[in-house]
Design a protein around this motif. Structure first.
Motif, mmCIF file in Angstrom:
data_model
loop_
_atom_site.group_PDB
_atom_site.id
_atom_site.type_symbol
_atom_site.label_atom_id
_atom_site.label_comp_id
_atom_site.label_asym_id
_atom_site.label_seq_id
_atom_site.Cartn_x
_atom_site.Cartn_y
_atom_site.Cartn_z
ATOM 1 N N PRO A 83 9.440 19.625 22.827
ATOM 2 C CA PRO A 83 10.657 18.856 22.507
ATOM 3 C C PRO A 83 10.620 17.423 23.032
ATOM 4 C CG PRO A 83 11.257 21.085 23.152
ATOM 5 C CD PRO A 83 9.765 20.959 23.379
ATOM 6 N N GLU A 84 9.948 17.201 24.163
ATOM 7 C CA GLU A 84 9.892 15.832 24.701
ATOM 8 C C GLU A 84 9.010 14.905 23.869
ATOM 9 O OE1 GLU A 84 9.059 18.602 26.407
ATOM 10 O OE2 GLU A 84 7.153 18.337 27.485
ATOM 11 N N ASP A 85 8.309 15.461 22.893
ATOM 12 C CA ASP A 85 7.533 14.634 21.969
ATOM 13 C C ASP A 85 8.398 14.049 20.863
ATOM 14 O OD1 ASP A 85 4.916 17.060 22.243
ATOM 15 O OD2 ASP A 85 5.075 15.137 23.295
ATOM 16 N N SER A 86 9.650 14.458 20.810
ATOM 17 C CA SER A 86 10.577 13.893 19.821
ATOM 18 C C SER A 86 10.708 12.392 20.068
ATOM 19 C CB SER A 86 11.944 14.558 19.924
ATOM 20 O OG SER A 86 11.849 15.941 19.657
ATOM 21 N N ALA A 87 10.479 11.617 19.030
ATOM 22 C CA ALA A 87 10.466 10.160 19.182
ATOM 23 C C ALA A 87 10.298 9.535 17.805
ATOM 24 C CB ALA A 87 9.318 9.712 20.093
ATOM 25 N N THR A 108 8.233 7.069 11.570
ATOM 26 C CA THR A 108 8.633 8.448 11.268
ATOM 27 C C THR A 108 9.454 8.945 12.446
ATOM 28 O OG1 THR A 108 6.718 8.984 9.905
ATOM 29 C CG2 THR A 108 7.868 10.830 10.939
ATOM 30 N N ARG A 109 10.673 9.364 12.165
ATOM 31 C CA ARG A 109 11.543 9.910 13.221
ATOM 32 C C ARG A 109 11.241 11.400 13.354
ATOM 33 N NH1 ARG A 109 14.316 7.431 16.948
ATOM 34 N NH2 ARG A 109 15.027 5.931 15.387
ATOM 35 N N LEU A 110 10.599 11.793 14.438
ATOM 36 C CA LEU A 110 10.167 13.176 14.650
ATOM 37 C C LEU A 110 11.095 13.883 15.623
ATOM 38 C CD1 LEU A 110 8.017 15.458 14.379
ATOM 39 C CD2 LEU A 110 6.902 14.448 16.371
ATOM 40 N N THR A 111 11.535 15.059 15.235
ATOM 41 C CA THR A 111 12.324 15.916 16.119
ATOM 42 C C THR A 111 11.608 17.246 16.260
ATOM 43 O OG1 THR A 111 14.373 14.893 15.342
ATOM 44 C CG2 THR A 111 14.577 16.971 16.538
ATOM 45 N N VAL A 112 11.326 17.624 17.494
ATOM 46 C CA VAL A 112 10.664 18.901 17.762
ATOM 47 C C VAL A 112 11.701 19.875 18.315
ATOM 48 C CG1 VAL A 112 8.821 20.066 19.014
ATOM 49 C CG2 VAL A 112 8.521 17.691 18.285
ATOM 50 N N VAL A 113 11.837 21.011 17.637
ATOM 51 C CA VAL A 113 12.881 21.970 18.051
ATOM 52 C C VAL A 113 12.243 23.265 18.570
ATOM 53 C CG1 VAL A 113 14.567 21.015 16.480
ATOM 54 C CG2 VAL A 113 13.087 22.870 15.697
#
Lengths: 113, 109
Positions: A83-87, A108-113
């Motif tokens: 999740p901390e790779d969300s950026a 690219t707006r990345l969200t890791v869930v």
């Protein structure tokens, strides 16, 4: 064409997924870059490719794997992210690795869930 | 200590005001960039400078190489100028780009 095009613009992925970010430019630039930007922070350099060869890897974890299949295309393969790779992941290019003029993509707006 | 320092960090202005954002750097550079980033991400390069002054519309950028300082001015500011403005320098020793932490500008109608 004077743009750096990044796809997708938004990506939501689970921690077990494998996905790829794509960056394309047709300006004849021979240096391409990946940056990571967290909210309210400046971009941080991840990788530099010069003439399709990886020239800089800023100690990025192996769950990020760059690939430069040709001079116009730069990919960032993602696997087992946290999740901390969300950026926001930004791609940029320049004429050469030491060239002053740099063109940035929209990210690219990345969200890791 | 960051290689690039910007001030102010946040700036609120009334529409029509003259705005100045400052950037100081501590490394040798081959070029300095002023970048604009709107909410949602994409970065647009406004200026690339290695000396002197450049003007584009209501935007003016200056650089003093001896003092390692640059300024970005916006004349007759408008709400659409609201964005984060980032100063970035390209090192003269390699590929490295150093970014300032950005100035968040809000222009109120």
């Amino acid at each position: 064409d004077t743009e750096v095009t990044q796809t997708p613009k938004h990506l939501v992925m689970g921690m077990t997924n494998k996905k790829s970010l794509k960056c394309e430019q047709h300006m004849g630039h021979r240096a391409m870059y990946w940056y990571k930007q967290k909210a309210k922070k400046p971009p941080e350099l991840m990788f530099v490719y010069s003439y399709e060869k990886l020239s800089i890897n800023e100690s990025v974890p192996s769950r990020f794997s760059p690939e430069c299949p040709n001079s116009s295309l730069l990919n960032l393969h993602l696997h087992a992210l946290q999740p901390e790779d969300s950026a926001l992941y930004l791609c940029a290019s320049s004429q050469g690795a030491g060239s002053r003029a740099t063109t940035f993509g929209s990210g690219t707006r990345l969200t890791v869930v | 200590k960051n290689e690039v320092e910007q001030s102010p960090q946040n700036l609120t202005a009334q529409e029509g005001e003259f705005i100045t954002i400052n950037c100081s750097y501590s490394v040798g550079i081959s070029a300095l960039h002023w970048l604009q980033q709107h909410p949602g991400g994409g970065i647009v390069s406004l200026f690339m400078l290695s000396s002197g002054k450049k003007k584009h519309g209501r935007l003016i950028a200056t650089i003093n190489i001896q003092e390692k300082h640059s300024s970005l001015h916006i004349t007759a500011s408008h709400p659409r100028d609201s964005a984060v403005y980032i100063c970035a320098v390209r090192s003269d020793t390699g590929n490295q780009f150093y970014f300032g932490t950005g100035t968040s500008l809000t222009v109120i109608p």
